[in-house]
Write a protein that holds these residues in place. Sequence first.
Motif, PDB file in Angstrom:
ATOM      1  N   SER A  43       5.348  16.901 -16.845  1.00 63.17           N
ATOM      2  CA  SER A  43       6.013  15.664 -17.235  1.00 63.17           C
ATOM      3  C   SER A  43       7.512  15.908 -17.386  1.00 63.17           C
ATOM      4  O   SER A  43       7.933  16.845 -18.050  1.00 63.17           O
ATOM      5  N   GLN A  71      13.052   8.043 -12.335  1.00 62.88           N
ATOM      6  CA  GLN A  71      12.111   7.089 -12.926  1.00 62.88           C
ATOM      7  C   GLN A  71      11.566   6.229 -11.794  1.00 62.88           C
ATOM      8  O   GLN A  71      12.335   5.681 -11.004  1.00 62.88           O
ATOM      9  N   SER A  72      10.242   6.138 -11.669  1.00 58.42           N
ATOM     10  CA  SER A  72       9.651   5.421 -10.543  1.00 58.42           C
ATOM     11  C   SER A  72      10.060   3.949 -10.516  1.00 58.42           C
ATOM     12  O   SER A  72      10.329   3.402  -9.448  1.00 58.42           O
ATOM     13  N   GLY A  73      10.149   3.310 -11.672  1.00 54.09           N
ATOM     14  CA  GLY A  73      10.567   1.909 -11.724  1.00 54.09           C
ATOM     15  C   GLY A  73      11.987   1.720 -11.221  1.00 54.09           C
ATOM     16  O   GLY A  73      12.292   0.730 -10.542  1.00 54.09           O
ATOM     17  N   ASN A  96       0.894   1.135  -9.550  1.00 54.01           N
ATOM     18  CA  ASN A  96       0.772   0.803 -10.965  1.00 54.01           C
ATOM     19  C   ASN A  96      -0.444   1.563 -11.486  1.00 54.01           C
ATOM     20  O   ASN A  96      -1.573   1.117 -11.330  1.00 54.01           O
ATOM     21  N   THR A  97      -0.203   2.731 -12.063  1.00 55.81           N
ATOM     22  CA  THR A  97      -1.298   3.560 -12.564  1.00 55.81           C
ATOM     23  C   THR A  97      -1.478   3.416 -14.069  1.00 55.81           C
ATOM     24  O   THR A  97      -2.447   3.915 -14.624  1.00 55.81           O
ATOM     25  N   SER A  98      -0.548   2.718 -14.710  1.00 51.63           N
ATOM     26  CA  SER A  98      -0.584   2.587 -16.165  1.00 51.63           C
ATOM     27  C   SER A  98      -1.026   1.201 -16.631  1.00 51.63           C
ATOM     28  O   SER A  98      -1.301   1.009 -17.807  1.00 51.63           O
ATOM     29  N   LYS A 100       1.055  -1.227 -16.474  1.00 49.36           N
ATOM     30  CA  LYS A 100       2.287  -1.825 -16.996  1.00 49.36           C
ATOM     31  C   LYS A 100       3.389  -1.876 -15.945  1.00 49.36           C
ATOM     32  O   LYS A 100       4.557  -1.684 -16.252  1.00 49.36           O
ATOM     33  N   SER A 103       4.552   2.734 -11.974  1.00 52.67           N
ATOM     34  CA  SER A 103       4.471   3.932 -12.813  1.00 52.67           C
ATOM     35  C   SER A 103       4.215   5.206 -12.005  1.00 52.67           C
ATOM     36  O   SER A 103       4.091   6.277 -12.575  1.00 52.67           O
ATOM     37  N   HIS A 104       4.135   5.075 -10.677  1.00 47.53           N
ATOM     38  CA  HIS A 104       3.897   6.251  -9.845  1.00 47.53           C
ATOM     39  C   HIS A 104       4.561   6.031  -8.490  1.00 47.53           C
ATOM     40  O   HIS A 104       4.587   4.904  -7.974  1.00 47.53           O
TER      41      HIS A 104
END
Length: 163
Positions: A43, A71-73, A96-98, A100, A103-104
């Motif tokens: 991380s 940051q992916s976003g 979108n893995t979260s 929200k 995120s990936h």
Amino acid sequence: MRKKLTAVAVGCALLFTLGTGSAFADSKLDSAIDKGLGTKYVSGGTTTSGFDCSGFTMFVFSKLDIELPHQSGSQYKMGTAVEKDELKAGDLVFFNTSGKGVSHVGVFVGDGKFAHASSSKGVVISKLSDDYYVKRYVGAKRILSTDKFEEVATDSPDHDDVE
């Protein structure tokens, strides 16, 4: 030693998977991605000691003289949107893995596959058609201009200069 053997094995698998006729098989882009394959997930990681997903894409693109945010976003806000059936090697693919939003992120390598830092497997090549990724796919962005794509994603006699 184990990491090097893993990277060699994954690299060989990538070569056979992509085929020797692929424009991607002997390029600066391939060389940059190959340097990260087999690296463990960490991380916040941005080096071959450990990558997170956006750290890996930052690393790959830095080898191509392109700066990406960590940051992916934020990476998703860059470039030009690309339809899934129009993907080219070097396009960023987002998930979108979260639950929200974005995120990936990974780098499309051709043949329906992408390189990414998986939190469970480290840097690997996965299929966009895998059920997990199909359900979480958000979109893709083209960061490389046409000229830059020609420079980095096609056969290159000087591809070994990527460090």
